[in-house]
Design an enzyme around this catalytic site. Structure first.
Site, mmCIF file in Angstrom:
data_model
loop_
_atom_site.group_PDB
_atom_site.id
_atom_site.type_symbol
_atom_site.label_atom_id
_atom_site.label_comp_id
_atom_site.label_asym_id
_atom_site.label_seq_id
_atom_site.Cartn_x
_atom_site.Cartn_y
_atom_site.Cartn_z
ATOM 1 N N CYS A 1 0.695 8.322 3.395
ATOM 2 C CA CYS A 1 1.527 7.231 3.715
ATOM 3 C C CYS A 1 2.267 6.815 2.308
ATOM 4 O O CYS A 1 3.478 6.703 2.524
ATOM 5 C CB CYS A 1 0.484 6.158 3.970
ATOM 6 N N HIS B 1 3.519 0.867 1.712
ATOM 7 C CA HIS B 1 2.007 0.850 1.447
ATOM 8 C C HIS B 1 1.567 -0.077 0.638
ATOM 9 O O HIS B 1 1.975 -0.413 -0.157
ATOM 10 C CB HIS B 1 1.610 2.485 0.899
#
Ligand SMILES: *[C@@H]1O[C@H](CO)[C@@H](O)[C@H](O)[C@H]1NC(C)=O
Ligand SMILES: *[C@@H]1O[C@H](CO)[C@@H](O)[C@H](O)[C@H]1NC(C)=O
Ligand SMILES: *[C@@H]1O[C@H](CO)[C@@H](O)[C@H](O)[C@H]1NC(C)=O
Ligand SMILES: *[C@@H]1O[C@H](CO)[C@@H](O)[C@H](O)[C@H]1NC(C)=O
Length: 509
Positions: free
Chosen positions: A62, A116
Site C-alpha cells: 500500500c 497510507h
C-alpha cells in the site's frame, strides 16, 4: 484535443474530479472479464469509459504504491519500500496530485484511505500540502482488529473471513459505509465556486474480509472458480515467495496450524476466502454505485472525471500464494478505469458502443500526468535520471489513449515493478521488510509478451547488478498464469540478457 479552455490554469467551468482508490483490488471485475465477479456498477461506468487491461502498480504494497502514484515517482526515487518513512523528509519535497490541483485553484478533499496512514504520510495524510480541509476517516476503523466475527461455533474472533450484520457492529456501521456517506454528504452540500478534486479511498477488499453478509448471496461457494495454477512453479527461487504473514495472524487461519512458510491453505478454506474476497468486491461496487448515483442526482456526471484504480493486486491461492507482497502478475496488475465526460461522446459514434479497451502497458505513475492533461494544466516535465525538483513525472500521460482505438506509436516497451526482501529464504518479515533490513530486490519488467523478474542483492539502497539470486521468465502468450519459468532454458539467454539491460537502464542511477 480536449475542448477545455483554461484561464490561468483553472478551467472556467466547475469541474469535480473524483478519484476513487480501492485497497488491494485486483481486476476482479465483470468489466475485466472475471467470471467470478459481480460488479454491476463498475461495469456500467466502464461502458462509458476507457479501461486499461494491462496496468501495473510499481510495488505491491500500500504505502509505496500510493506514495509512488500520488507523486508520479517510483519507489526507487522515493526510497520508500516500506510504510515507515515520509518522502518529503527522506527523499525530496515532491508534489502530489491533490497538492498540484490545489495549487491551481481546486478544493481538494480526502475520504477514507488515500495516503497510507502513519508516518508514511506524516500522521496527517500529508496535510496541509495535499488537502484543503482535514481528511475524513471513518470512526469504525478502530475496530479493524476487534473480535467481532462470528464463526460457525458461535464464538467471536479476529478472523480473516468475516461477513457481518453492520447494525450489530460497534457504532452500527462499517468504515466503507461511513466513507460513502461522508463523501456523498460533502458532494450534496458543496457550494464553493472553485472546481474540486475528491479522493475516495475504500478499505475493502483489504483483509479482514469484513463486509455486510448480504453480499454473500451473489457468490455461491460451489460456483467459485479454483485458483490456477495451484502449485508453486518449478525452478523459482524462494526469495520470490511471500509467506502471507498477515493472513496467518487472523484467528481463523491461526487455528489451521499451518506450518510456516510453505504449507498450503486447505483447499476448502481457500475457496471460502475466494468467495469472501469476491463478495467484498461486490460490496465496494455498491459503494461506488452510490457515489455515482449522487453525482447523477446533482447533474455532475457531465463535468466530472472519474478514475477508478486499485493500489496493487492480490493472489487468491494462485501458486499457493495469498495477498500481495510479490512480483507476480496477480500482485502487480490492477484495474484502471478512466471516465472523462468531455471525451465520452466519442463512444456514442460507434456501432458497438461500450468500453474502449486498451491493452497498452500502463503504470500507475501515469495517473498524475494524465489527470494533469485532462484538466488542461501546463504539461508536466519528465523527471531526469535523478531529479529533486518538486514537480515532474516518471510516467506518461494516457490522454492520447483515452476513448481511442488507434495504436500509439512509440509507447513504452515495458512496465516496471519491484519488491524488496530481507533474506533469500522466507522469514516472518519477508512480506514487509523495513528499509534497513532490505538485502535483495526483485526488479520485474512486463513487456508485451513476457514477464522477466530479476532478484539481485541490494545494499545501502543500491542494486548490485553483478549478482543474481533468482530469475523468472514467463511467456504470457502461452502462459498467462505464470506457471512455467523459462529463465533456465539456454535458448532464452539472449532474451534474458536484453531484459536485464532494460531493467538496468531503467533503475540504475
Ligand atoms: C472481454 O472479452 C471480450 C470478448 O472476448 C473482449 O472483446 C474484451 O476486450 C475483453 N475485455 C477485457 C477488459 O479484457
Ligand atoms: C515543501 O514544499 C512546500 C511548497 O510546495 C513548502 O511550503 C514547504 O516549506 C516545503 N517543505 C520543505 C521541508 O522544504
Ligand atoms: C455554503 O455552505 C456552508 C456550510 O458548508 C454554509 O454555512 C453556507 O451558508 C452555504 N452557503 C450558501 C450560499 O448556500
Ligand atoms: C493445532 O494445534 C493445537 C496446539 O498445538 C492443538 O490443540 C489443535 O488441536 C491443533 N488443531 C488442529 C486443527 O490441528
Amino acid at each position: 484535443m480536449t475542448p477545455h479552455t483554461s484561464v490561468a490554469g483553472i478551467d472556467p467551468r466547475v469541474i469535480l474530479i473524483s478519484r476513487v482508490g480501492v485497497d488491494d483490488l485486483r481486476p476482479a471485475l465483470g468489466c475485466f472479464n472475471d467470471s467470478d465477479a459481480v460488479t454491476p456498477n463498475l461495469d456500467s461506468l466502464a461502458r462509458a469509459s476507457t479501461i486499461f487491461t494491462r496496468s501495473y502498480s510499481q510495488q505491491a504494497l500500500c504505502a509505496p504504491s500510493r506514495n509512488s502514484f500520488l507523486t508520479s515517482r517510483r519507489p526507487d526515487s522515493l526510497y520508500l519500500y516500506d510504510t515507515h518513512s515520509y518522502w518529503r523528509v527522506t527523499a525530496g519535497n515532491y508534489t502530489t496530485i491533490p497538492q498540484h490541483l490545489k495549487n491551481h485553484g481546486y478544493t481538494t478533499a480526502s475520504f477514507g484511505k488515500i495516503f497510507h496512514p502513519g508516518i508514511a504520510s506524516n500522521y496527517n495524510d500529508d496535510s496541509p500540502w495535499s488537502w484543503s480541509e482535514p481528511p475524513f476517516h471513518p470512526s469504525t476503523l478502530k475496530y479493524k482488529n476487534a473480535k467481532v466475527c462470528l464463526d460457525d461455533s458461535g464464538a467471536l474472533g479476529k478472523n480473516l473471513v468475516c461477513p457481518v450484520d453492520p447494525e450489530l457492529q460497534p457504532e452500527g456501521t462499517l468504515p466503507d459505509l461511513q466513507t460513502t456517506d461522508a463523501a456523498s454528504k460533502y458532494l450534496n452540500t458543496y457550494n464553493n465556486s472553485s472546481p474540486f478534486f475528491i479522493a475516495v479511498g475504500y478499505h475493502k477488499p483489504h483483509i479482514p474480509l469484513k463486509f455486510p453478509r448480504e453480499f454473500l448471496k451473489f457468490h455461491n461457494l460451489d460456483k467459485i472458480s479454483h485458483p490456477h495454477p495451484k502449485l508453486w512453479p518449478e525452478k523459482v527461487s524462494f526469495v520470490s515467495w511471500n509467506p502471507w504473514t498477515d493472513l496467518r495472524e487472523r484467528d481463523d487461519v491461526e487455528k489451521l496450524n499451518l506450518t510456516f512458510p510453505f504449507q498450503p491453505m486447505p483447499e476448502n478454506f481457500a475457496q471460502v476466502i475466494r468467495q469472501h474476497y469476491f463478495a467484498a468486491v461486490t460490496y465496494i461496487d455498491r459503494q461506488i454505485g452510490e457515489l455515482i448515483q449522487t453525482l447523477k442526482s446533482l447533474r455532475l456526471m457531465e463535468n466530472t472525471i472519474i478514475v477508478v484504480v486499485g493500489d496493487h493486486g492480490w493472489s487468491l491461492g494462485e501458486h499457493s500464494e495469498w495477498a500481495k507482497y510479490s512480483n507476480f502478475e496477480k500482485s502487480v496488475r490492477v484495474p484502471l478505469i478512466i471516465y472523462d465526460p468531455d471525451l465520452s461522446h466519442r463512444a456514442d459514434n460507434r456501432e458497438n458502443a461500450g468500453s474502449f479497451v486498451r491493452d497498452d502497458l500502463v503504470e500507475l505513475v501515469d495517473i498524475f500526468p494524465t489527470l494533469n492533461d485532462l484538466v488542461a494544466l501546463p504539461k508536466m516535465p519528465a523527471c531526469k535520471k535523478v531529479d529533486f525538483s518538486p514537480l515532474c513525472t516518471e510516467g506518461r500521460s494516457l490522454a492520447p489513449l483515452l476513448y481511442s482505438q488507434e495504436r500509439v506509436e512509440h509507447w513504452r516497451t515495458a512496465a516496471f515493478s519491484q519488491y524488496p526482501r530481507p533474506n533469500d529464504f522466507p522469514q516472518t518479515n519477508s512480506d514487509q521488510p523495513r528499509l534497513r533490513d532490505v538485502k535483495f530486490m526483485g526488479y520485474t519488467a512486463r513487456t508485451d509478451k513476457l514477464r522477466f523478474t530479476w532478484w539481485i542483492r541490494f545494499q545501502d539502497l543500491t542494486p548490485n547488478w553483478n549478482t543474481t539470486e533468482g530469475e523468472e521468465l514467463y511467456d504470457h502468450t502461452i502462459d498467462p498464469a505464470e506457471e512455467f519459468n523459462l529463465a533456465y532454458r539456454p535458448e532464452f539467454k539472449n532474451v534474458k540478457d536484453s531484459l536485464k539491460d532494460l531493467i538496468k537502464r531503467q533503475f540504475s542511477r
